[in-house]
Design a protein around this motif. Structure first.
Motif, PDB file in Angstrom:
ATOM      1  N   PRO A  16       0.791  -1.235   0.000  1.00 46.25           N
ATOM      2  CA  PRO A  16       0.000   0.000   0.000  1.00 46.25           C
ATOM      3  C   PRO A  16       0.823   1.284   0.000  1.00 46.25           C
ATOM      4  O   PRO A  16       0.478   2.233  -0.717  1.00 46.25           O
ATOM      5  N   PRO A  17       1.943   1.392   0.774  1.00 44.16           N
ATOM      6  CA  PRO A  17       2.753   2.611   0.658  1.00 44.16           C
ATOM      7  C   PRO A  17       3.323   2.832  -0.739  1.00 44.16           C
ATOM      8  O   PRO A  17       3.453   3.977  -1.191  1.00 44.16           O
ATOM      9  N   ALA A  18       3.671   1.722  -1.429  1.00 46.57           N
ATOM     10  CA  ALA A  18       4.154   1.851  -2.807  1.00 46.57           C
ATOM     11  C   ALA A  18       3.072   2.448  -3.695  1.00 46.57           C
ATOM     12  O   ALA A  18       3.336   3.331  -4.530  1.00 46.57           O
ATOM     13  N   ALA A  19       1.841   1.973  -3.524  1.00 49.58           N
ATOM     14  CA  ALA A  19       0.719   2.512  -4.302  1.00 49.58           C
ATOM     15  C   ALA A  19       0.441   3.964  -3.925  1.00 49.58           C
ATOM     16  O   ALA A  19       0.155   4.801  -4.789  1.00 49.58           O
ATOM     17  N   LEU A  20       0.542   4.265  -2.633  1.00 48.84           N
ATOM     18  CA  LEU A  20       0.271   5.634  -2.179  1.00 48.84           C
ATOM     19  C   LEU A  20       1.259   6.633  -2.762  1.00 48.84           C
ATOM     20  O   LEU A  20       0.897   7.777  -3.049  1.00 48.84           O
ATOM     21  N   SER A  21       2.524   6.218  -2.938  1.00 47.15           N
ATOM     22  CA  SER A  21       3.515   7.149  -3.472  1.00 47.15           C
ATOM     23  C   SER A  21       3.138   7.618  -4.872  1.00 47.15           C
ATOM     24  O   SER A  21       3.442   8.749  -5.262  1.00 47.15           O
ATOM     25  N   VAL A  22       2.471   6.755  -5.626  1.00 47.48           N
ATOM     26  CA  VAL A  22       2.018   7.125  -6.967  1.00 47.48           C
ATOM     27  C   VAL A  22       0.730   7.939  -6.884  1.00 47.48           C
ATOM     28  O   VAL A  22       0.606   9.005  -7.508  1.00 47.48           O
ATOM     29  N   HIS A  23      -0.232   7.472  -6.092  1.00 49.90           N
ATOM     30  CA  HIS A  23      -1.533   8.141  -6.056  1.00 49.90           C
ATOM     31  C   HIS A  23      -1.478   9.514  -5.391  1.00 49.90           C
ATOM     32  O   HIS A  23      -2.204  10.432  -5.791  1.00 49.90           O
ATOM     33  N   LEU A  24      -0.642   9.684  -4.372  1.00 50.77           N
ATOM     34  CA  LEU A  24      -0.496  11.007  -3.771  1.00 50.77           C
ATOM     35  C   LEU A  24       0.112  11.991  -4.764  1.00 50.77           C
ATOM     36  O   LEU A  24      -0.175  13.191  -4.713  1.00 50.77           O
ATOM     37  N   SER A  25       0.957  11.486  -5.653  1.00 55.49           N
ATOM     38  CA  SER A  25       1.577  12.356  -6.660  1.00 55.49           C
ATOM     39  C   SER A  25       0.571  12.763  -7.730  1.00 55.49           C
ATOM     40  O   SER A  25       0.368  13.958  -7.991  1.00 55.49           O
ATOM     41  N   GLY A  27      -2.504  12.708  -7.615  1.00 56.31           N
ATOM     42  CA  GLY A  27      -3.636  13.425  -7.028  1.00 56.31           C
ATOM     43  C   GLY A  27      -3.485  14.938  -7.104  1.00 56.31           C
ATOM     44  O   GLY A  27      -4.430  15.672  -6.790  1.00 56.31           O
ATOM     45  N   GLN A  28      -2.310  15.401  -7.538  1.00 56.42           N
ATOM     46  CA  GLN A  28      -2.111  16.832  -7.755  1.00 56.42           C
ATOM     47  C   GLN A  28      -3.141  17.394  -8.724  1.00 56.42           C
ATOM     48  O   GLN A  28      -3.438  18.598  -8.681  1.00 56.42           O
ATOM     49  N   ALA A  29      -3.703  16.535  -9.570  1.00 57.07           N
ATOM     50  CA  ALA A  29      -4.669  17.011 -10.565  1.00 57.07           C
ATOM     51  C   ALA A  29      -5.806  17.800  -9.932  1.00 57.07           C
ATOM     52  O   ALA A  29      -6.304  18.781 -10.521  1.00 57.07           O
ATOM     53  N   TYR A  30      -6.220  17.419  -8.728  1.00 54.29           N
ATOM     54  CA  TYR A  30      -7.316  18.119  -8.060  1.00 54.29           C
ATOM     55  C   TYR A  30      -6.902  19.509  -7.576  1.00 54.29           C
ATOM     56  O   TYR A  30      -7.744  20.271  -7.101  1.00 54.29           O
ATOM     57  N   ALA A  31      -5.613  19.831  -7.649  1.00 54.39           N
ATOM     58  CA  ALA A  31      -5.141  21.150  -7.215  1.00 54.39           C
ATOM     59  C   ALA A  31      -4.841  22.065  -8.398  1.00 54.39           C
ATOM     60  O   ALA A  31      -4.225  23.112  -8.221  1.00 54.39           O
ATOM     61  N   TRP A  32      -5.258  21.689  -9.604  1.00 60.47           N
ATOM     62  CA  TRP A  32      -4.976  22.497 -10.783  1.00 60.47           C
ATOM     63  C   TRP A  32      -5.517  23.916 -10.658  1.00 60.47           C
ATOM     64  O   TRP A  32      -4.931  24.867 -11.190  1.00 60.47           O
ATOM     65  N   SER A  33      -6.616  24.091  -9.932  1.00 54.84           N
ATOM     66  CA  SER A  33      -7.248  25.408  -9.844  1.00 54.84           C
ATOM     67  C   SER A  33      -6.305  26.466  -9.264  1.00 54.84           C
ATOM     68  O   SER A  33      -6.492  27.658  -9.499  1.00 54.84           O
ATOM     69  N   VAL A  34      -5.280  26.036  -8.518  1.00 50.49           N
ATOM     70  CA  VAL A  34      -4.313  26.989  -7.964  1.00 50.49           C
ATOM     71  C   VAL A  34      -3.587  27.731  -9.090  1.00 50.49           C
ATOM     72  O   VAL A  34      -3.237  28.910  -8.958  1.00 50.49           O
ATOM     73  N   GLY A 148      -5.144   8.116  -1.662  1.00 50.78           N
ATOM     74  CA  GLY A 148      -4.066   9.034  -1.986  1.00 50.78           C
ATOM     75  C   GLY A 148      -4.418   9.982  -3.109  1.00 50.78           C
ATOM     76  O   GLY A 148      -4.012  11.153  -3.088  1.00 50.78           O
ATOM     77  N   PHE A 149      -5.178   9.502  -4.094  1.00 48.26           N
ATOM     78  CA  PHE A 149      -5.560  10.379  -5.201  1.00 48.26           C
ATOM     79  C   PHE A 149      -6.463  11.495  -4.700  1.00 48.26           C
ATOM     80  O   PHE A 149      -6.353  12.648  -5.141  1.00 48.26           O
ATOM     81  N   GLY A 150      -7.363  11.146  -3.788  1.00 52.03           N
ATOM     82  CA  GLY A 150      -8.237  12.176  -3.229  1.00 52.03           C
ATOM     83  C   GLY A 150      -7.500  13.141  -2.325  1.00 52.03           C
ATOM     84  O   GLY A 150      -7.856  14.314  -2.225  1.00 52.03           O
ATOM     85  N   GLY A 151      -6.448  12.646  -1.646  1.00 52.00           N
ATOM     86  CA  GLY A 151      -5.724  13.489  -0.702  1.00 52.00           C
ATOM     87  C   GLY A 151      -4.543  14.220  -1.300  1.00 52.00           C
ATOM     88  O   GLY A 151      -3.934  15.065  -0.628  1.00 52.00           O
ATOM     89  N   GLY A 152      -4.194  13.921  -2.549  1.00 52.33           N
ATOM     90  CA  GLY A 152      -3.040  14.560  -3.158  1.00 52.33           C
ATOM     91  C   GLY A 152      -3.151  16.069  -3.202  1.00 52.33           C
ATOM     92  O   GLY A 152      -2.151  16.785  -3.058  1.00 52.33           O
ATOM     93  N   ALA A 153      -4.366  16.566  -3.379  1.00 54.93           N
ATOM     94  CA  ALA A 153      -4.562  18.015  -3.469  1.00 54.93           C
ATOM     95  C   ALA A 153      -4.322  18.706  -2.130  1.00 54.93           C
ATOM     96  O   ALA A 153      -3.969  19.889  -2.097  1.00 54.93           O
ATOM     97  N   LEU A 154      -4.517  17.990  -1.019  1.00 54.86           N
ATOM     98  CA  LEU A 154      -4.272  18.594   0.289  1.00 54.86           C
ATOM     99  C   LEU A 154      -2.801  18.936   0.465  1.00 54.86           C
ATOM    100  O   LEU A 154      -2.446  19.851   1.217  1.00 54.86           O
ATOM    101  N   ILE A 155      -1.936  18.192  -0.228  1.00 53.64           N
ATOM    102  CA  ILE A 155      -0.508  18.497  -0.217  1.00 53.64           C
ATOM    103  C   ILE A 155      -0.171  19.493  -1.322  1.00 53.64           C
ATOM    104  O   ILE A 155       0.533  20.487  -1.103  1.00 53.64           O
ATOM    105  N   ALA A 156      -0.688  19.235  -2.513  1.00 49.74           N
ATOM    106  CA  ALA A 156      -0.293  20.020  -3.687  1.00 49.74           C
ATOM    107  C   ALA A 156      -0.817  21.449  -3.643  1.00 49.74           C
ATOM    108  O   ALA A 156      -0.127  22.375  -4.111  1.00 49.74           O
ATOM    109  N   SER A 157      -2.010  21.677  -3.098  1.00 50.04           N
ATOM    110  CA  SER A 157      -2.586  23.026  -3.118  1.00 50.04           C
ATOM    111  C   SER A 157      -1.743  24.033  -2.337  1.00 50.04           C
ATOM    112  O   SER A 157      -1.303  25.050  -2.894  1.00 50.04           O
ATOM    113  N   PRO A 158      -1.479  23.799  -1.040  1.00 46.62           N
ATOM    114  CA  PRO A 158      -0.660  24.791  -0.322  1.00 46.62           C
ATOM    115  C   PRO A 158       0.775  24.853  -0.831  1.00 46.62           C
ATOM    116  O   PRO A 158       1.391  25.926  -0.836  1.00 46.62           O
TER     117      PRO A 158
END
Length: 448
Positions: A16-25, A27-34, A148-158
């Protein structure tokens, strides 16, 4: 690139951490509005033009997942994660070049087309592997990764906002921010590439991976056969309706809550509306692990009854009482977004239940075309109707009354489609290998 087989004693909890490393990355797509306002001001773009890279990325996500799903199954998770890494990071680098030279088409091509391929391949890359590692809890396993895909924006936005503040919001600052994104995500996704493993097949002393249906038990259906079944298309409708309902609120969240309470004694400030968006992102992420894990306990059909049935009730409450109670509006929206995330995370396990693990990644990829459709349909319904209502002189909550009723109708269609799901007919099953049948026949007299 052959799939790396886990050595004896390998912990499945490292996957799961291996998968998360990809999905958290990705997941930046949800932060495009920035990046939208800086791009509009520095390159002279309209709102529609600045949204195009994101829209193309979502379309390419669905298409690349659909057409690349079989390759992912054939070549394994390490190959898929590597392709995702190269495409997603290259998309940012190309976009950086586009911003630096003020060539808008390079940003569309880089982020939207090339990066979108990375999104699709990366999204489905760990699915079948996780299901094989966690046959006892497939909903939880896929929920952890897709969370991770849903949470990627929480990292990418700020992070993106801070870079634009530090580098500047002109075209050169945007270019540098894109470049840092591309290089940083390449390093982070490499961790997943190096860490991922496929499970050793039962009884294999030499660790050689089994191939095809021989590695599986129970009902198994190929991707080519799955798309010819009514079950696949019922689930396509289920996913499309659930995503359309969720993304309709997600894409319009900040202006929607502002409009709903604009004519009340407690209007919503810009800061508060931004906080509301952050809450929705958290609900989206929490729903992916919470509801998908719940599906392991109550079953996939039952959890989709909750997503679609209770979701329709939540929309009804917003339509009838939303502008009279801010806590009620926020609570209903959070529930809807948790169902939105949960629907994404639960669908791979639902596919596994119906079609087996043989080519579940490829089947999942084909099903994600429903996401591409919903990504256009949901925002179109909410925005187009709101614009028409505003032209008619309406304001506040009245801008959204009709679109909310349409969402209820779409969820009802999804509910019916879910009820129509039945076990897959035996004619679609992959036949058991002849070798397995021969061994069973030889062993039967000895055990009689």
């Amino acid at each position: 690139m052959s799939p790396p087989v886990a050595p004896a004693g390998w912990s499945r909890w490292l996957v799961p951490p291996a998968a998360l490393s990809v999905h958290l990355s990705i997941g930046q797509a949800y932060a495009w509005s920035v990046f939208k306002p800086p791009l509009e001001s520095s390159l002279g773009l309209s709102g529609t033009q600045s949204a195009l890279p994101f829209q193309l990325a979502i379309v390419m996500l669905g298409l690349s997942a659909a057409f690349g799903g079989t390759l992912v199954e054939r070549n394994g998770p390490r190959w898929a994660m590597t392709v995702a890494l190269v495409c997603f990071s290259s998309g940012f680098v190309i976009s950086a070049l586009g911003a630096a030279t003020e060539q808008y088409w390079l940003i569309v091509f880089g982020y939207g087309f090339v990066g979108g391929i990375g999104l699709g391949i990366g999204y489905i890359s760990p699915v079948s592997t996780l299901i094989k590692w966690f046959p006892d809890r497939p909903g939880m396993a896929t929920g952890i990764a897709i969370m991770g895909f849903g949470g990627g924006a929480l990292i990418a936005s700020p992070w993106s906002a801070q870079m634009l503040e530090s580098f500047g919001a002109d075209h050169s600052g945007i270019a540098l921010a894109f470049l840092v994104h591309g290089l940083s995500y390449a390093v982070f996704m490499t961790l997943g590439v190096l860490l991922v493993r496929v499970p050793r097949p039962a009884g294999a002393a030499d660790g050689t991976p089994a191939a095809g249906p021989a590695a599986t038990t129970g009902v198994q259906v190929s991707a080519a056969s799955a798309v010819r079944t009514p079950q696949f298309w019922c689930l396509w409708v289920v996913l499309c309706m659930n995503v359309t309902a969720g993304i309709g609120i997600l894409e319009k969240a900040a202006p929607m809550i502002t409009d709903f309470f604009a004519d009340t004694s407690t209007p919503v400030s810009l800061t508060a509306s931004a906080g509301f968006v952050a809450l929705l992102s958290a609900a989206n992420m929490a729903g992916r692990i919470g509801w998908s894990s719940t599906s392991d306990l109550i079953g996939r059909k039952n959890i989709y009854r909750v997503y679609l049935g209770v979701g329709a009730v939540m929309y009804g409450l917003i339509a009838l009482l939303g502008d009279s109670s801010k806590p009620l509006f926020i609570l209903c929206a959070l529930v809807i977004l948790s169902f939105y995330g949960g629907g994404f995370a639960t669908i791979p396990a639902y596919l596994k239940d119906l079609f087996g693990t043989y080519q579940v990644g490829a089947i999942h990829g084909r099903l994600l075309t429903a996401w591409s459709t919903a990504g256009v349909l949901g925002p179109l319904i909410v925005n187009w109707i709101a614009d028409r209502q505003e032209e008619a002189g309406k304001h506040g909550a009245d801008l959204y009354s009709l679109s909310l009723l349409i969402m209820i109708g779409l969820l009802a269609v999804g509910f019916v489609a879910n009820e129509l799901v039945r076990p897959v007919d035996a004619r679609h099953h992959v036949p058991a290998p002849k070798e397995t049948a021969d061994v069973a026949a030889r062993q039967q007299p000895e055990s009689a």
